[in-house]
Write a protein that holds these residues in place. Structure first.
Motif, mmCIF file in Angstrom:
data_model
loop_
_atom_site.group_PDB
_atom_site.id
_atom_site.type_symbol
_atom_site.label_atom_id
_atom_site.label_comp_id
_atom_site.label_asym_id
_atom_site.label_seq_id
_atom_site.Cartn_x
_atom_site.Cartn_y
_atom_site.Cartn_z
ATOM 1 N N GLY A 169 0.756 -1.379 -0.086
ATOM 2 C CA GLY A 169 0.022 -0.069 0.417
ATOM 3 C C GLY A 169 0.918 1.428 -0.009
ATOM 4 O O GLY A 169 1.784 1.448 -0.144
ATOM 5 N N THR A 170 0.509 2.503 0.536
ATOM 6 C CA THR A 170 0.883 3.434 0.561
ATOM 7 C C THR A 170 0.610 4.181 1.724
ATOM 8 O O THR A 170 -0.118 3.999 2.566
ATOM 9 N N LEU A 171 2.214 4.883 2.297
ATOM 10 C CA LEU A 171 1.743 5.376 3.538
ATOM 11 C C LEU A 171 2.404 7.192 3.228
ATOM 12 O O LEU A 171 4.199 6.908 2.957
ATOM 13 N N SER A 172 1.662 8.608 3.945
ATOM 14 C CA SER A 172 2.922 9.662 3.603
ATOM 15 C C SER A 172 2.293 10.464 5.113
ATOM 16 O O SER A 172 1.174 9.684 5.069
ATOM 17 N N LEU A 173 3.290 11.340 4.985
ATOM 18 C CA LEU A 173 3.408 12.467 6.200
ATOM 19 C C LEU A 173 3.785 13.552 5.702
ATOM 20 O O LEU A 173 4.678 13.880 4.870
ATOM 21 N N LYS A 174 3.921 14.412 6.875
ATOM 22 C CA LYS A 174 4.603 15.680 7.095
ATOM 23 C C LYS A 174 5.195 15.400 8.297
ATOM 24 O O LYS A 174 4.765 15.750 8.739
ATOM 25 N N HIS A 175 6.566 15.538 8.461
ATOM 26 C CA HIS A 175 7.013 15.446 9.832
ATOM 27 C C HIS A 175 7.500 17.495 9.774
ATOM 28 O O HIS A 175 8.505 17.552 8.838
ATOM 29 N N ASP A 176 7.123 17.641 10.215
ATOM 30 C CA ASP A 176 7.249 19.140 10.822
ATOM 31 C C ASP A 176 7.970 20.447 9.727
ATOM 32 O O ASP A 176 8.258 20.949 9.415
ATOM 33 N N GLY A 177 6.331 20.189 8.866
ATOM 34 C CA GLY A 177 6.382 20.369 7.136
ATOM 35 C C GLY A 177 7.120 19.817 6.491
ATOM 36 O O GLY A 177 7.064 20.115 5.199
ATOM 37 N N GLN A 178 7.796 19.064 6.595
ATOM 38 C CA GLN A 178 8.368 18.250 5.375
ATOM 39 C C GLN A 178 8.146 16.912 5.132
ATOM 40 O O GLN A 178 7.460 16.457 5.898
ATOM 41 N N ALA A 179 7.488 16.978 3.394
ATOM 42 C CA ALA A 179 6.967 15.633 3.260
ATOM 43 C C ALA A 179 7.762 14.515 2.924
ATOM 44 O O ALA A 179 8.953 14.674 3.116
ATOM 45 N N TRP A 180 7.240 13.387 2.971
ATOM 46 C CA TRP A 180 7.517 12.574 3.340
ATOM 47 C C TRP A 180 6.557 11.180 2.878
ATOM 48 O O TRP A 180 5.331 11.531 2.140
ATOM 49 N N ASN A 181 7.445 10.493 2.366
ATOM 50 C CA ASN A 181 6.298 9.114 1.272
ATOM 51 C C ASN A 181 7.292 8.099 1.836
ATOM 52 O O ASN A 181 9.104 7.788 2.225
ATOM 53 N N ALA A 182 6.627 6.782 2.404
ATOM 54 C CA ALA A 182 7.028 5.641 2.496
ATOM 55 C C ALA A 182 7.364 4.801 1.108
ATOM 56 O O ALA A 182 6.725 4.336 0.460
ATOM 57 N N SER A 183 8.788 4.910 -0.064
ATOM 58 C CA SER A 183 8.779 4.599 -0.705
ATOM 59 C C SER A 183 10.219 3.590 -1.188
ATOM 60 O O SER A 183 10.465 2.568 -1.573
ATOM 61 N N LEU A 184 10.188 2.861 0.319
ATOM 62 C CA LEU A 184 10.943 1.516 0.480
ATOM 63 C C LEU A 184 9.744 0.015 0.544
ATOM 64 O O LEU A 184 9.713 -1.114 0.195
ATOM 65 N N SER A 185 8.624 0.457 1.936
ATOM 66 C CA SER A 185 7.736 -0.720 2.108
ATOM 67 C C SER A 185 7.070 -0.022 2.826
ATOM 68 O O SER A 185 7.247 0.544 3.949
ATOM 69 N N VAL A 186 5.106 -0.611 2.737
ATOM 70 C CA VAL A 186 3.752 -0.242 3.638
ATOM 71 C C VAL A 186 3.719 -1.205 3.766
ATOM 72 O O VAL A 186 3.632 -2.387 2.980
ATOM 73 N N GLN A 187 4.025 -1.951 5.486
ATOM 74 C CA GLN A 187 2.865 -3.304 5.740
ATOM 75 C C GLN A 187 1.567 -2.968 6.366
ATOM 76 O O GLN A 187 1.630 -1.866 7.251
ATOM 77 N N GLY A 188 0.436 -3.313 6.809
ATOM 78 C CA GLY A 188 -0.381 -3.126 7.487
ATOM 79 C C GLY A 188 -0.936 -4.861 7.790
ATOM 80 O O GLY A 188 -1.238 -5.556 7.225
ATOM 81 N N VAL A 189 -1.698 -4.354 9.347
ATOM 82 C CA VAL A 189 -1.585 -6.118 10.100
ATOM 83 C C VAL A 189 -2.967 -5.992 11.014
ATOM 84 O O VAL A 189 -2.615 -4.352 11.352
ATOM 85 N N ASN A 190 -4.048 -6.064 10.368
ATOM 86 C CA ASN A 190 -5.432 -6.101 11.309
ATOM 87 C C ASN A 190 -5.641 -7.852 12.233
ATOM 88 O O ASN A 190 -5.679 -8.925 11.427
ATOM 89 N N SER A 191 -4.696 -7.789 13.271
ATOM 90 C CA SER A 191 -4.620 -9.010 13.944
ATOM 91 C C SER A 191 -5.184 -8.931 15.500
ATOM 92 O O SER A 191 -4.129 -7.952 16.214
ATOM 93 N N ASN A 192 -5.914 -9.797 15.510
ATOM 94 C CA ASN A 192 -6.833 -9.324 17.688
ATOM 95 C C ASN A 192 -6.419 -8.264 17.861
ATOM 96 O O ASN A 192 -6.354 -7.893 19.433
ATOM 97 N N GLY A 193 -7.466 -8.005 17.713
ATOM 98 C CA GLY A 193 -7.879 -6.419 17.385
ATOM 99 C C GLY A 193 -7.318 -5.698 17.325
ATOM 100 O O GLY A 193 -7.132 -3.843 17.956
ATOM 101 N N VAL A 194 -5.851 -5.405 16.457
ATOM 102 C CA VAL A 194 -4.715 -4.557 17.154
ATOM 103 C C VAL A 194 -4.824 -4.375 15.208
ATOM 104 O O VAL A 194 -4.379 -5.026 14.792
ATOM 105 N N VAL A 195 -4.268 -2.981 15.079
ATOM 106 C CA VAL A 195 -4.377 -2.282 13.224
ATOM 107 C C VAL A 195 -2.858 -1.979 13.770
ATOM 108 O O VAL A 195 -2.591 -0.910 14.557
ATOM 109 N N ASN A 196 -2.142 -2.685 13.113
ATOM 110 C CA ASN A 196 -0.709 -1.466 13.018
ATOM 111 C C ASN A 196 -0.562 -1.409 11.471
ATOM 112 O O ASN A 196 -0.107 -1.888 10.302
#
Length: 160
Positions: free
Chosen positions: A37-64
């Motif tokens: 998938g994709t994940l992006s954000l701004k940290h202290d106004g600086q744009a960032w994109n997860a360009s290497l890897s994105v992982q999502g887990v939904n297990s036992n009531g926890v989303v990470n």
């Protein structure tokens, strides 16, 4: 005896070249599971994109949901017991396990965390199912030196 050793050595060497040089074509390999998938954000106004890897887990009531780049940058959110689309608080008043994290290096002080202990923020799921999640997040996190980072305009779209 010397001829036998040389012959054995040559056989091993030739076998290594023959079998070591074999490889499957890229058409034989399924798509790389490195990113879901994709994940992006701004940290202290600086744009960032997860360009290497994105992982999502939904297990036992926890989303990470975690994303990373090749320069030791990593963004992550964790939400405990989400019941569906909606907004979930990070910090006082939220589930104690909810967390946001931004890391921008390899040292301990390079990780900034918002949790029930320190920091604040929220995660909003616009879509949440057994197969994926989509939404946004923002938080203010702190490192071990009590320096802060403000993460804004966080967005994610992942498959589990």
């Amino acid at each position: 005896m010397m001829k036998m050793r040389n012959l054995s050595f040559i056989l091993v060497l030739v076998s290594g070249f023959l079998f070591g040089g074999c490889s499957k074509s890229s058409d034989d390999n399924p798509a790389s599971p490195a990113s879901k998938g994709t994940l992006s954000l701004k940290h202290d106004g600086q744009a960032w994109n997860a360009s290497l890897s994105v992982q999502g887990v939904n297990s036992n009531g926890v989303v990470n949901i975690t994303g990373s780049d090749s320069n030791a940058g990593q963004g992550s959110i964790v939400v405990y017991q989400p019941t569906g689309p909606g907004t979930y608080k990070i910090g006082p008043g939220g589930n104690p396990g909810n967390m946001g994290r931004w890391t921008q290096g390899l040292e301990q002080k390079d990780s900034y965390v918002a949790s029930s202990v320190l920091g604040s923020g929220e995660v909003t799921f616009t879509e949440l199912s057994a197969t994926g999640a989509k939404g946004s997040f923002q938080f203010t996190g702190y490192n071990t030196d009590q320096a802060s980072v403000v993460v804004t305009e966080g967005s994610f779209d992942v498959k589990f």
